[in-house]
Motif scaffolding. Sequence first.
Motif, PDB file in Angstrom:
ATOM      1  N   PHE A  14       2.675   4.898   2.247  1.00 49.16           N
ATOM      2  CA  PHE A  14       3.677   5.942   2.012  1.00 49.16           C
ATOM      3  C   PHE A  14       3.253   6.822   0.841  1.00 49.16           C
ATOM      4  CE2 PHE A  14       7.601   7.207  -0.299  1.00 49.16           C
ATOM      5  CZ  PHE A  14       8.222   7.956   0.686  1.00 49.16           C
ATOM      6  N   HIS A  15       3.250   8.135   1.083  1.00 52.64           N
ATOM      7  CA  HIS A  15       2.967   9.114   0.032  1.00 52.64           C
ATOM      8  C   HIS A  15       4.193   9.938  -0.327  1.00 52.64           C
ATOM      9  CE1 HIS A  15      -1.210   8.183   0.992  1.00 52.64           C
ATOM     10  NE2 HIS A  15      -1.606   8.910  -0.029  1.00 52.64           N
ATOM     11  N   GLY A  16       5.165   9.960   0.561  1.00 47.41           N
ATOM     12  CA  GLY A  16       6.373  10.746   0.342  1.00 47.41           C
ATOM     13  C   GLY A  16       7.055  11.003   1.678  1.00 47.41           C
ATOM     14  N   PRO A  17       8.282  11.488   1.638  1.00 49.38           N
ATOM     15  CA  PRO A  17       9.011  11.783   2.882  1.00 49.38           C
ATOM     16  C   PRO A  17       8.216  12.746   3.754  1.00 49.38           C
ATOM     17  CG  PRO A  17      10.467  11.917   0.978  1.00 49.38           C
ATOM     18  CD  PRO A  17       9.079  11.778   0.439  1.00 49.38           C
ATOM     19  N   ASN A  18       8.170  12.474   5.058  1.00 51.44           N
ATOM     20  CA  ASN A  18       7.419  13.329   5.974  1.00 51.44           C
ATOM     21  C   ASN A  18       8.077  13.347   7.345  1.00 51.44           C
ATOM     22  OD1 ASN A  18       5.955  11.317   7.901  1.00 51.44           O
ATOM     23  ND2 ASN A  18       5.682  10.465   5.849  1.00 51.44           N
ATOM     24  N   GLY A  72       0.845  10.854  -4.476  1.00 47.25           N
ATOM     25  CA  GLY A  72       2.166  10.651  -3.900  1.00 47.25           C
ATOM     26  C   GLY A  72       3.148  11.707  -4.369  1.00 47.25           C
ATOM     27  N   LYS A  73       4.287  11.779  -3.696  1.00 50.36           N
ATOM     28  CA  LYS A  73       5.299  12.789  -4.015  1.00 50.36           C
ATOM     29  C   LYS A  73       6.380  12.278  -4.967  1.00 50.36           C
ATOM     30  CE  LYS A  73       3.593  15.941  -1.243  1.00 50.36           C
ATOM     31  NZ  LYS A  73       2.915  17.133  -1.793  1.00 50.36           N
ATOM     32  N   LEU A  74       6.577  10.960  -5.029  1.00 55.84           N
ATOM     33  CA  LEU A  74       7.635  10.388  -5.859  1.00 55.84           C
ATOM     34  C   LEU A  74       7.060   9.798  -7.141  1.00 55.84           C
ATOM     35  CD1 LEU A  74       9.828   8.500  -3.206  1.00 55.84           C
ATOM     36  CD2 LEU A  74      10.019  10.870  -3.992  1.00 55.84           C
ATOM     37  N   SER A  75       7.829   9.876  -8.208  1.00 54.54           N
ATOM     38  CA  SER A  75       7.422   9.246  -9.457  1.00 54.54           C
ATOM     39  C   SER A  75       7.442   7.731  -9.267  1.00 54.54           C
ATOM     40  CB  SER A  75       8.383   9.624 -10.580  1.00 54.54           C
ATOM     41  OG  SER A  75       9.649   9.011 -10.354  1.00 54.54           O
ATOM     42  N   PRO A  76       6.728   6.989 -10.105  1.00 52.34           N
ATOM     43  CA  PRO A  76       6.758   5.523  -9.989  1.00 52.34           C
ATOM     44  C   PRO A  76       8.178   4.957 -10.020  1.00 52.34           C
ATOM     45  CG  PRO A  76       4.946   6.179 -11.391  1.00 52.34           C
ATOM     46  CD  PRO A  76       5.727   7.437 -11.099  1.00 52.34           C
ATOM     47  N   ALA A  77       9.019   5.478 -10.900  1.00 54.18           N
ATOM     48  CA  ALA A  77      10.395   4.989 -10.978  1.00 54.18           C
ATOM     49  C   ALA A  77      11.156   5.276  -9.691  1.00 54.18           C
ATOM     50  CB  ALA A  77      11.114   5.629 -12.172  1.00 54.18           C
ATOM     51  N   HIS A  99       0.856  -1.188   0.000  1.00 52.81           N
ATOM     52  CA  HIS A  99       0.000   0.000   0.000  1.00 52.81           C
ATOM     53  C   HIS A  99       0.891   1.237   0.000  1.00 52.81           C
ATOM     54  CE1 HIS A  99      -3.905   2.002   1.695  1.00 52.81           C
ATOM     55  NE2 HIS A  99      -3.224   2.847   0.926  1.00 52.81           N
ATOM     56  N   CYS A 100       1.003   1.886  -1.159  1.00 58.71           N
ATOM     57  CA  CYS A 100       1.792   3.120  -1.273  1.00 58.71           C
ATOM     58  C   CYS A 100       1.366   3.862  -2.536  1.00 58.71           C
ATOM     59  CB  CYS A 100       3.285   2.823  -1.283  1.00 58.71           C
ATOM     60  SG  CYS A 100       3.822   1.754  -2.631  1.00 58.71           S
ATOM     61  N   HIS A 101       1.840   5.096  -2.671  1.00 58.96           N
ATOM     62  CA  HIS A 101       1.338   5.973  -3.730  1.00 58.96           C
ATOM     63  C   HIS A 101       2.468   6.710  -4.452  1.00 58.96           C
ATOM     64  CE1 HIS A 101      -2.836   5.465  -2.354  1.00 58.96           C
ATOM     65  NE2 HIS A 101      -2.278   5.376  -1.162  1.00 58.96           N
ATOM     66  N   THR A 102       2.189   7.056  -5.702  1.00 54.38           N
ATOM     67  CA  THR A 102       3.141   7.792  -6.541  1.00 54.38           C
ATOM     68  C   THR A 102       2.469   9.054  -7.083  1.00 54.38           C
ATOM     69  OG1 THR A 102       2.545   6.869  -8.710  1.00 54.38           O
ATOM     70  CG2 THR A 102       3.998   5.526  -7.313  1.00 54.38           C
ATOM     71  N   THR A 103       3.190   9.758  -7.932  1.00 53.55           N
ATOM     72  CA  THR A 103       2.640  10.959  -8.566  1.00 53.55           C
ATOM     73  C   THR A 103       1.489  10.642  -9.518  1.00 53.55           C
ATOM     74  OG1 THR A 103       4.434  10.783 -10.186  1.00 53.55           O
ATOM     75  CG2 THR A 103       4.725  12.371  -8.390  1.00 53.55           C
ATOM     76  N   ALA A 104       1.241   9.364  -9.793  1.00 51.19           N
ATOM     77  CA  ALA A 104       0.073   9.014 -10.609  1.00 51.19           C
ATOM     78  C   ALA A 104      -1.221   9.317  -9.863  1.00 51.19           C
ATOM     79  CB  ALA A 104       0.119   7.541 -11.009  1.00 51.19           C
ATOM     80  N   VAL A 143      10.117   2.965  -6.823  1.00 45.67           N
ATOM     81  CA  VAL A 143      10.733   1.642  -6.934  1.00 45.67           C
ATOM     82  C   VAL A 143      12.169   1.672  -6.422  1.00 45.67           C
ATOM     83  CG1 VAL A 143      11.633  -0.048  -8.584  1.00 45.67           C
ATOM     84  CG2 VAL A 143       9.272   0.773  -8.794  1.00 45.67           C
ATOM     85  N   LEU A 144      12.917   2.684  -6.809  1.00 42.20           N
ATOM     86  CA  LEU A 144      14.304   2.791  -6.362  1.00 42.20           C
ATOM     87  C   LEU A 144      14.379   2.960  -4.846  1.00 42.20           C
ATOM     88  CD1 LEU A 144      15.787   5.084  -9.175  1.00 42.20           C
ATOM     89  CD2 LEU A 144      15.976   2.596  -8.948  1.00 42.20           C
ATOM     90  N   ARG A 145      13.459   3.734  -4.286  1.00 44.94           N
ATOM     91  CA  ARG A 145      13.447   3.920  -2.836  1.00 44.94           C
ATOM     92  C   ARG A 145      13.089   2.609  -2.131  1.00 44.94           C
ATOM     93  NH1 ARG A 145      12.882   8.951  -0.041  1.00 44.94           N
ATOM     94  NH2 ARG A 145      12.457   8.684   2.198  1.00 44.94           N
TER      95      ARG A 145
END
Length: 282
Positions: free
Chosen positions: A254-258, A16-21, A8-13, A24-26
């Motif tokens: 996770f949506h982004g660093p907080n 979320g704050k991070l792009s899908p790519a 369960h996490c989110h991207t800029t799609a 994945v790297l994170r």
Amino acid sequence: MASEFDLHCHTTASDGKLSPADLVLRACERGVKTLAITDHDTVEGYREALPVAQQQGLRLIPGIELSTVWGGINVHIVGLNFDPDSDAMREAERDQLEARKQRSVIIAEKLSKKLRHDIRLEDVQALGGGSEGSELVGRPHFAQHLINEGLVPDMATAFKKYLGAGKAGDVKASWPGTEQAVKWIVAAGGTAVMAHAHMYKMTRTKLRACMDDFVDAGGTAIEVAYGLMDSDQQGQMRSIAKDYGLKGSCGSDFHGPNKFGLDLGVMPQFPKDIEPVWADWN
């Protein structure tokens, strides 16, 4: 604790704050081995991230978080391990996108009137990542736009004055019933998971009634290890899983660093007496 599974996490799609790519790297940096990107009402994040995940050797599971309504309350259903190109999932994405578009238009109109300032929807959509998912904007995107326009100093103020419960921008979308979302996921060959049920403002009786309908529609799992949930909340979700014979799922959301320290893989330890949702995945 850090988990090797984050479903369960989110991207800029979506929001979320991070792009899908980058997500994945994170995840790889964080030691996550199996990841499901569950963007709100779209599978675009998964589709974009898949080549990167394959390159990195990360197991990426198709995921989505569908917005629904049950008993007048917004309830989220996570779909996992489905066919993202199935007719059922394509239909779900189309219907949810249309509901979000209609809602966004109304929010923009209401905020423009309230603030006496032209809130252009295309400017808000530009904050959604610039892809097909840019049309999947929500209240956080409107809040960021208000900040960018100098209308509010921060996200908290935006929600307190204009976007929070009962405010001008608190517009209810024409989401489908919870049962419909479950049926879409099941028809696409996936597992329907009740998301963060400990967060819904329901009485115990009402939550059980919601779970009855969820299970009757074909739902088979519930999140039992989620982000920063406390031990009491986890105990409640574990009890529901056992009472209904449901599998357990887990995720950071996770949506982004907080500032709260929530990151990919961060969640309570998975209960040993609950069968994990991934138990029968190939």
